[in-house]
Design a protein around this motif. Structure first.
Motif, PDB file in Angstrom:
ATOM      1  N   ARG A 152       0.598  -1.151  -0.203  1.00 17.37           N
ATOM      2  CA  ARG A 152       0.108  -0.123   0.159  1.00 17.37           C
ATOM      3  C   ARG A 152       0.817   1.089   0.312  1.00 17.37           C
ATOM      4  O   ARG A 152       0.641   1.761  -0.674  1.00 17.37           O
ATOM      5  N   GLN A 153       2.256   1.783   0.551  1.00 19.98           N
ATOM      6  CA  GLN A 153       2.810   2.669   0.991  1.00 19.98           C
ATOM      7  C   GLN A 153       3.218   2.553  -0.541  1.00 19.98           C
ATOM      8  O   GLN A 153       3.549   4.122  -0.853  1.00 19.98           O
ATOM      9  N   ASP A 155       2.426   1.451  -3.564  1.00 19.31           N
ATOM     10  CA  ASP A 155       1.475   2.286  -4.242  1.00 19.31           C
ATOM     11  C   ASP A 155       1.030   3.644  -4.203  1.00 19.31           C
ATOM     12  O   ASP A 155       0.887   4.856  -4.783  1.00 19.31           O
ATOM     13  N   ARG A 156       1.091   4.470  -2.507  1.00 19.95           N
ATOM     14  CA  ARG A 156       1.222   5.766  -2.624  1.00 19.95           C
ATOM     15  C   ARG A 156       2.315   6.560  -2.843  1.00 19.95           C
ATOM     16  O   ARG A 156       1.570   7.646  -3.085  1.00 19.95           O
ATOM     17  N   GLU A 159       1.936   7.187  -6.925  1.00 22.28           N
ATOM     18  CA  GLU A 159       1.700   8.110  -7.360  1.00 22.28           C
ATOM     19  C   GLU A 159       1.753   9.746  -8.013  1.00 22.28           C
ATOM     20  O   GLU A 159       1.657  10.254  -8.310  1.00 22.28           O
TER      21      GLU A 159
END
Length: 382
Positions: A152-153, A155-156, A159
Motif C-alpha cells: 500500500r505504501q 502504491d501511495r 502516485e
C-alpha cells in the motif's frame, strides 16, 4: 581536565534513572545461551589451524593491511575470498567490508539517490537505519513483516514519484525477535511494484541453506534480490561482512561507499579465517544439523513447560521471551545467570518500551540437558 558537558551528563543520568544504563560485560564462564556463535566456529580448532595454514602456504606474515583497499590494503586474499563468496552464495559478485555495520552504512548512504525512496521494516537493525539516515533518499518504515502494508505504501508513493527508484530493505532473520518475513511474498511484491529488494542475512548465514548459505538460498530466491548483506561475525565465528550483488553494484560501491573507501582494510588473518570458515561449513553439515536438532528440541521443551505464549514464534537460532520492564527483565536475567546460564536481558531503548525480553541464542554445542534445565528455571519465574 575539563568538566564533562552537562547535557551529556543529563542523558546518562536519565538512562540510569530508567534502569537502562549500558555497561561492558566481563567473561563469566556460564553456559553460553547468549552469543551469536551459533555453530561454535569462534572456538573451532580446525578453522583456527586452517587459517594459519592458508597464511603459511602463501608466505604471508603481515599483521595489518597497511592502508585502505584502494591504496595499499588490497592484498591477494581479498580476490580469492570474494571469488569464493560469489560462488558460495550464488551471486554475481561480492565485496568484503570490515563489518556488517560498515556494509549497511556504506550501502544505504551511497546507493539510494536524492530522488529515490527507501522502505524499511520498522524493526530493522540500527546499522540499516543509520545508513539510511546518512543518505539523501526519502525513507518510510512499514509495519513489521507486513507485506500488504508495504504494498500500500509503495502504491501511495508511486502516485507522486513516478520516476523514483524504490528500495525495500528487511532482514531474513531478525536479530532481536528471531522471526522471518514471508520472503516469497516480499519478492513477488517487489517484482510487481518494480522495487529493488535488499535483504540483510546476518543471522541466517550458517543456520539456513544446504551449506549455510542463508535463508534466501534455502528458498531459492537469491537471484531475485538486488543485494544481500552477509556477515561473518555470527554463525561463521570470525569477523567482517560482504555485500552480494551484480558486478555493476560492486563497482558502484567501490567508487561511492564511504565506509569502504575511507577505512583501512582487514588484516590478512581475518581474511584467512573467513576463507577457512567457509571451507569448513561447505565440507560438513555436522554443526548445522546439530543446531537444527537443538532448535527443534528447544521448541518442544517450550510446549512441555507451557512457555510458548511468552515467546515470539521463531524457527531460527534466536528465541525471545517477552518480559515487560527493564527492571523485571534484568532481575530475571540475573536469576538465570546465578543458576549458571548466560541469558542476556534486551532492554528498552534497544527494543520498544514494554517489549523488553530475555534473548535465548541456541548453538550446536548446547546440550539437551542444558536446554531443559534453563527452561525449567524460566518456567519457575512466571
Amino acid at each position: 581536565m575539563m568538566e564533562f558537558p552537562k547535557k551529556l551528563t543529563a542523558k546518562l543520568t536519565e538512562r540510569q534513572a530508567n534502569n537502562a544504563l549500558r555497561k561492558l560485560p566481563v567473561p563469566n564462564g556460564l553456559i553460553d545461551l547468549s552469543s551469536n556463535d551459533y555453530l561454535g566456529f569462534a572456538k573451532n580448532d580446525t578453522i583456527f589451524k586452517n587459517a594459519a595454514s592458508i597464511l603459511d602456504k602463501k608466505g604471508i606474515t603481515a599483521n595489518g593491511a597497511t592502508g585502505s583497499r584502494l591504496l595499499t590494503g588490497n592484498n591477494g586474499l581479498y580476490g580469492e575470498l570474494e571469488d569464493l563468496l560469489s560462488d558460495f552464495f550464488g551471486s554475481g559478485s561480492a565485496l568484503v567490508f570490515n563489518s556488517g555495520y560498515d556494509a549497511n552504512i556504506g550501502f544505504f548512504s551511497a546507493v539510494p539517490q536524492r530522488t529515490d525512496v527507501v522502505f524499511y521494516d520498522e524493526l530493522v537493525h540500527a546499522s540499516i537505519r543509520d545508513g539510511i539516515g546518512l543518505g539523501r533518499a526519502q525513507s518510510y518504515k512499514f509495519k513489521h513483516n507486513a507485506v500488504k502494508d508495504l504494498s500500500r505504501q509503495i502504491d501511495r508513493v508511486r502516485e507522486s514519484k513516478m520516476d523514483s527508484d524504490i528500495y525495500v530493505v528487511t532482514e531474513s532473520v531478525f536479530s532481536m525477535d528471531g522471526d522471518s518475513p514471508d520472503l516469497e511474498a516480499l519478492v513477488a511484491t517487489c517484482e510487481t511494484k518494480g522495487a529493488y529488494l535488499v535483504i540483510d542475512e546476518a543471522h541466517a548465514v550458517g543456520v539456513f541453506g544446504k551449506k549455510g548459505e542463508g535463508l534466501m538460498n534455502e528458498l531459492q530466491l537469491q537471484k531475485k534480490v538486488f543485494a544481500r548483506i552477509v556477515t561473518f561475525g555470527k554463525a561463521m565465528g570470525c569477523h567482517g561482512a560482504a555485500i552480494l550483488g551484480s558486478d555493476s553494484l560492486k563497482s558502484y560501491l567501490v567508487n561511492f561507499a564511504r565506509s569502504f573507501i575511507y577505512t583501512t582494510g582487514m588484516p590478512p588473518h581475518s581474511l584467512a579465517t573467513i576463507l577457512s570458515a567457509c571451507e569448513h561449513v561447505s565440507a560438513t553439515n555436522k554443526e548445522q544439523n546439530q543446531l537444527r536438532t537443538n532448535i527443534d528440541f528447544f521448541k518442544s521443551e517450550l510446549k512441555a513447560h507451557n512457555l510458548e505464549s511468552h515467546f515470539i514464534p521463531s524457527n531460527s537460532a534466536v528465541h525471545c521471551c517477552l518480559v515487560e520492564g527493564n527492571e523485571k527483565v534484568k532481575k530475571w536475567s540475573q536469576q538465570l545467570q546465578e543458576n549458571g546460564f548466560d541469558i542476556k536481558p534486551i532492554m528498552s531503548p534497544t527494543v520498544p518500551k514494554g517489549k523488553e525480553r530475555l534473548r535465548f541464542c541456541l548453538h550446536s554445542f548446547n546440550t539437551e540437558k542444558e536446554i531443559s534445565a534453563v527452561l525449567l528455571q524460566l518456567s519457575n519465574l512466571f
